[in-house]
Design a protein around this motif. Structure first.
Motif, PDB file in Angstrom:
ATOM      1  N   THR A  92       0.821  -1.218   0.000  1.00  0.00           N
ATOM      2  CA  THR A  92       0.000   0.000   0.000  1.00  0.00           C
ATOM      3  C   THR A  92       0.854   1.267   0.000  1.00  0.00           C
ATOM      4  OG1 THR A  92      -0.132  -0.305   2.377  1.00  0.00           O
ATOM      5  CG2 THR A  92      -2.049  -0.975   1.097  1.00  0.00           C
ATOM      6  N   SER A  93       2.144   1.175   0.267  1.00  0.00           N
ATOM      7  CA  SER A  93       2.981   2.376   0.266  1.00  0.00           C
ATOM      8  C   SER A  93       3.272   2.798  -1.171  1.00  0.00           C
ATOM      9  CB  SER A  93       4.318   2.109   0.971  1.00  0.00           C
ATOM     10  OG  SER A  93       4.099   1.803   2.318  1.00  0.00           O
ATOM     11  N   SER A  94       3.246   4.099  -1.412  1.00  0.00           N
ATOM     12  CA  SER A  94       3.602   4.581  -2.749  1.00  0.00           C
ATOM     13  C   SER A  94       5.116   4.559  -2.914  1.00  0.00           C
ATOM     14  CB  SER A  94       3.078   6.003  -2.946  1.00  0.00           C
ATOM     15  OG  SER A  94       3.826   6.911  -2.169  1.00  0.00           O
ATOM     16  N   VAL A  95       5.550   4.666  -4.155  1.00  0.00           N
ATOM     17  CA  VAL A  95       6.982   4.709  -4.443  1.00  0.00           C
ATOM     18  C   VAL A  95       7.631   5.881  -3.694  1.00  0.00           C
ATOM     19  CG1 VAL A  95       8.614   5.283  -6.294  1.00  0.00           C
ATOM     20  CG2 VAL A  95       6.908   3.499  -6.641  1.00  0.00           C
ATOM     21  N   LEU A  96       6.926   6.997  -3.664  1.00  0.00           N
ATOM     22  CA  LEU A  96       7.494   8.181  -3.008  1.00  0.00           C
ATOM     23  C   LEU A  96       7.582   7.992  -1.489  1.00  0.00           C
ATOM     24  CD1 LEU A  96       8.660  10.938  -3.497  1.00  0.00           C
ATOM     25  CD2 LEU A  96       6.349  11.821  -3.874  1.00  0.00           C
ATOM     26  N   GLU A  97       6.618   7.282  -0.931  1.00  0.00           N
ATOM     27  CA  GLU A  97       6.696   6.981   0.512  1.00  0.00           C
ATOM     28  C   GLU A  97       7.893   6.085   0.807  1.00  0.00           C
ATOM     29  OE1 GLU A  97       2.023   7.501   1.837  1.00  0.00           O
ATOM     30  OE2 GLU A  97       2.622   5.644   0.829  1.00  0.00           O
ATOM     31  N   THR A  98       8.103   5.097  -0.037  1.00  0.00           N
ATOM     32  CA  THR A  98       9.264   4.215   0.148  1.00  0.00           C
ATOM     33  C   THR A  98      10.553   5.014  -0.039  1.00  0.00           C
ATOM     34  OG1 THR A  98       7.934   2.377  -0.642  1.00  0.00           O
ATOM     35  CG2 THR A  98      10.306   2.034  -0.608  1.00  0.00           C
ATOM     36  N   THR A  99      10.545   5.939  -0.981  1.00  0.00           N
ATOM     37  CA  THR A  99      11.710   6.798  -1.213  1.00  0.00           C
ATOM     38  C   THR A  99      12.062   7.598   0.040  1.00  0.00           C
ATOM     39  OG1 THR A  99      11.214   6.967  -3.562  1.00  0.00           O
ATOM     40  CG2 THR A  99      12.518   8.763  -2.595  1.00  0.00           C
ATOM     41  N   ILE A 100      11.048   8.170   0.660  1.00  0.00           N
ATOM     42  CA  ILE A 100      11.282   8.955   1.878  1.00  0.00           C
ATOM     43  C   ILE A 100      11.865   8.056   2.974  1.00  0.00           C
ATOM     44  CG2 ILE A 100      10.035  10.192   3.728  1.00  0.00           C
ATOM     45  CD1 ILE A 100       8.333  11.437   1.375  1.00  0.00           C
ATOM     46  N   ALA A 101      11.366   6.824   3.044  1.00  0.00           N
ATOM     47  CA  ALA A 101      11.924   5.871   4.015  1.00  0.00           C
ATOM     48  C   ALA A 101      13.387   5.527   3.667  1.00  0.00           C
ATOM     49  CB  ALA A 101      11.074   4.602   4.051  1.00  0.00           C
ATOM     50  N   TYR A 102      13.707   5.416   2.389  1.00  0.00           N
ATOM     51  CA  TYR A 102      15.096   5.150   1.977  1.00  0.00           C
ATOM     52  C   TYR A 102      16.013   6.280   2.450  1.00  0.00           C
ATOM     53  CZ  TYR A 102      14.759   1.031  -1.077  1.00  0.00           C
ATOM     54  OH  TYR A 102      14.625  -0.246  -1.556  1.00  0.00           O
ATOM     55  N   GLU A 103      15.554   7.517   2.312  1.00  0.00           N
ATOM     56  CA  GLU A 103      16.410   8.641   2.736  1.00  0.00           C
ATOM     57  C   GLU A 103      16.493   8.722   4.259  1.00  0.00           C
ATOM     58  OE1 GLU A 103      18.439  10.122   0.819  1.00  0.00           O
ATOM     59  OE2 GLU A 103      17.623   9.876  -1.194  1.00  0.00           O
ATOM     60  N   GLN A 104      15.424   8.294   4.936  1.00  0.00           N
ATOM     61  CA  GLN A 104      15.504   8.228   6.402  1.00  0.00           C
ATOM     62  C   GLN A 104      16.563   7.196   6.815  1.00  0.00           C
ATOM     63  OE1 GLN A 104      11.997   6.855   8.593  1.00  0.00           O
ATOM     64  NE2 GLN A 104      12.545   8.128  10.348  1.00  0.00           N
ATOM     65  N   VAL A 105      16.593   6.066   6.123  1.00  0.00           N
ATOM     66  CA  VAL A 105      17.647   5.071   6.370  1.00  0.00           C
ATOM     67  C   VAL A 105      19.022   5.717   6.156  1.00  0.00           C
ATOM     68  CG1 VAL A 105      18.750   2.955   5.510  1.00  0.00           C
ATOM     69  CG2 VAL A 105      16.264   3.048   5.764  1.00  0.00           C
ATOM     70  N   ALA A 106      19.180   6.386   5.019  1.00  0.00           N
ATOM     71  CA  ALA A 106      20.488   6.974   4.705  1.00  0.00           C
ATOM     72  C   ALA A 106      20.904   7.960   5.792  1.00  0.00           C
ATOM     73  CB  ALA A 106      20.452   7.648   3.340  1.00  0.00           C
ATOM     74  N   VAL A 107      19.955   8.721   6.324  1.00  0.00           N
ATOM     75  CA  VAL A 107      20.288   9.717   7.351  1.00  0.00           C
ATOM     76  C   VAL A 107      20.664   9.023   8.664  1.00  0.00           C
ATOM     77  CG1 VAL A 107      19.336  11.548   8.811  1.00  0.00           C
ATOM     78  CG2 VAL A 107      18.915  11.570   6.332  1.00  0.00           C
ATOM     79  N   ASP A 108      19.771   8.183   9.168  1.00  0.00           N
ATOM     80  CA  ASP A 108      20.021   7.676  10.524  1.00  0.00           C
ATOM     81  C   ASP A 108      21.026   6.532  10.573  1.00  0.00           C
ATOM     82  OD1 ASP A 108      18.652   9.508  12.177  1.00  0.00           O
ATOM     83  OD2 ASP A 108      16.732   8.647  11.575  1.00  0.00           O
ATOM     84  N   LEU A 109      21.177   5.792   9.490  1.00  0.00           N
ATOM     85  CA  LEU A 109      22.211   4.752   9.451  1.00  0.00           C
ATOM     86  C   LEU A 109      23.596   5.390   9.306  1.00  0.00           C
ATOM     87  CD1 LEU A 109      22.810   1.653   9.274  1.00  0.00           C
ATOM     88  CD2 LEU A 109      22.637   1.879   6.789  1.00  0.00           C
ATOM     89  N   THR A 110      23.716   6.328   8.372  1.00  0.00           N
ATOM     90  CA  THR A 110      25.028   6.949   8.145  1.00  0.00           C
ATOM     91  C   THR A 110      25.446   7.779   9.355  1.00  0.00           C
ATOM     92  OG1 THR A 110      24.345   7.088   5.834  1.00  0.00           O
ATOM     93  CG2 THR A 110      26.399   8.172   6.403  1.00  0.00           C
ATOM     94  N   ALA A 111      24.476   8.444   9.989  1.00  0.00           N
ATOM     95  CA  ALA A 111      24.815   9.234  11.181  1.00  0.00           C
ATOM     96  C   ALA A 111      25.318   8.321  12.303  1.00  0.00           C
ATOM     97  CB  ALA A 111      23.601  10.042  11.646  1.00  0.00           C
ATOM     98  N   TRP A 112      24.647   7.186  12.477  1.00  0.00           N
ATOM     99  CA  TRP A 112      25.112   6.227  13.501  1.00  0.00           C
ATOM    100  C   TRP A 112      26.541   5.766  13.199  1.00  0.00           C
ATOM    101  CZ3 TRP A 112      23.992   3.838  18.101  1.00  0.00           C
ATOM    102  CH2 TRP A 112      24.728   2.688  18.389  1.00  0.00           C
TER     103      TRP A 112
END
Ligand code: FE2
Ligand code: FE2
Ligand code: FE2
Ligand code: FE2
Length: 399
Positions: A92-112
């Motif tokens: 049910t998630s749109s491509v753009l919603e998944t995209t936003i989640a991908y960038e959240q991963v990039a932010v919080d994983l890379t910051a860690w």
């Protein structure tokens, strides 16, 4: 007791196959799931995808039939793991919603990773990169508000802030300046190898995702924004992959890959809030322990060394998804205007950088700037989620 994956017994390879029913996992609930559960799923999808691609590359360089056959058997299991993991994402998630989640991963994983990285040069590479994915999150969040009429806080849930980072148009550097110096495999901390592999795999899957989903969008601004950011993700893969010492043998690389899979499944098993998802992390950890044992045998046989000469004596503290707001604000205040020059970092726009900017921009505003202008025009203001006060680099919200 510290967990040493080299001392643990996993599931025998013959017992790792799953039938279709078992692979048909129940997806997480998009409205009630912990956003960091989704981040862990996306991370492990990137790791499994890298495991598959790496194994294919190794097989293409491997003349020994028996070893090729063993690689194929393990790789089939990696491919099943990838399916079980990525199919946890809801349809049910749109491509753009998944995209936003991908960038959240990039932010919080890379910051860690930046926070935990012991080597200062590598730490700088993660600090540099995180400010760019942080900006992508902001650009996509504005696109999301504009074309889906929803707010990104529904996805990131206040755990990650949404505001400008290093502006995306400044990410377009001469490719030569994206290549970093590698760590030295003979002296590096084992943790540094794992960090580099993890972030490289995450960026690689983001690159692959955007280059494939971008043209499925209908709105011209969306197509253009994906195209622009997909090019930056290519730069990020170049940036992070160049941190890995290319002098590692194929068997050493295989060992690192399997060890890193053990490390991440263990980390996520320890920190997962969703019991059903946690069961998958635990099952996959037990599969990876056996992959690691097989890789260790190949490493001993062909490199004539013991795995503990390159791996840590026990797993480092678990990779944890948690808010990194204060850390990112500190980086925004001090490093927003950095760029790269050769394998180092500078604060001034140099000649090669300016030439690249002119070549790709050709005097026009890129999509990453227009998406903010357009959303301001439609929504009366740009979209931000500043939970900790005004922007630390003085980039105030304009109306
Ligand atoms: Fe795997
Ligand atoms: Fe990004
Ligand atoms: Fe990125
Ligand atoms: Fe594996």
């Amino acid at each position: 007791m510290a967990f040493d994956p080299l001392q643990q017994r996993g599931i025998p390879l013959d017992e790792q196959l799953r039938d279709w029913r078992e692979l048909n996992v129940t997806p997480i609930d998009p409205d009630h799931a912990d956003p960091y559960t989704r981040c862990r799923i996306i991370t492990m999808n990137g790791i499994e995808t890298e495991a598959i691609l790496f194994s294919h590359q190794l097989a293409r360089h491997c003349p020994d039939l028996e070893i090729k056959q063993q690689l194929a058997r393990v790789r089939y299991v990696e491919a099943q793991q990838q399916k079980a993991v990525n199919w946890l994402l809801p349809g049910t998630s749109s491509v753009l919603e998944t995209t936003i989640a991908y960038e959240q991963v990039a932010v919080d994983l890379t910051a860690w990773v930046a926070r935990m990285e012991p080597d200062p040069y590598l730490k700088q590479a993660y600090q540099f990169g995180v400010l760019e994915d942080f900006d992508h999150l902001y650009r996509y969040a504005n696109l999301y508000e504009m074309i889906e009429h929803r707010k990104a806080e529904k996805i990131v849930d206040g755990l990650t802030e949404v505001m400008p980072g290093r502006p995306t148009y400044l990410h377009h550097r001469d490719p030569l300046d994206n290549v970093r110096q590698p760590y030295d495999r003979s002296v590096t901390e084992p943790l540094s190898r794992l960090h580099a592999l993890t972030v490289m795999a995450a960026e690689q899957q983001t690159m692959n995702f955007y280059m494939n989903v971008g043209p499925t969008c209908m709105e011209p601004i969306a197509r253009q924004l994906y195209q622009e950011i997909a090019m930056v993700e290519e730069e990020h893969v170049t940036h992070y992959e160049s941190l890995v010492d290319p002098g590692e043998s194929w068997w050493e690389m295989l060992l690192n890959h399997e060890y890193n899979e053990c490390y991440l499944y263990y980390s996520f098993m320890e920190t997962e809030s969703d019991p059903k998802v946690k069961n998958i992390w635990e099952l996959h950890l037990n599969m990876e322990l056996e992959h690691l044992r097989l890789a260790a045998d190949l490493f001993r046989r062909f490199d004539g060394r013991e795995p503990d000469q390159v791996l840590a004596p026990a797993l480092p503290p678990p990779v944890t998804f948690e808010p990194n707001k204060a850390y990112i604000r500190e980086l925004l205040a001090t490093q927003i205007d950095c760029t790269t020059l050769g394998t180092g970092y500078v604060k001034e726009a140099h000649e090669r950088f300016t030439r690249m900017q002119e070549a790709v921009m050709n005097g026009e505003k890129p999509a990453s700037e227009r998406v903010i202008d357009d959303n301001r025009a439609i929504s009366g203001r740009e979209y931000r989620l500043e939970t900790e006060g005004p922007h630390p680099a003085g980039l105030q919200l304009s109306r």
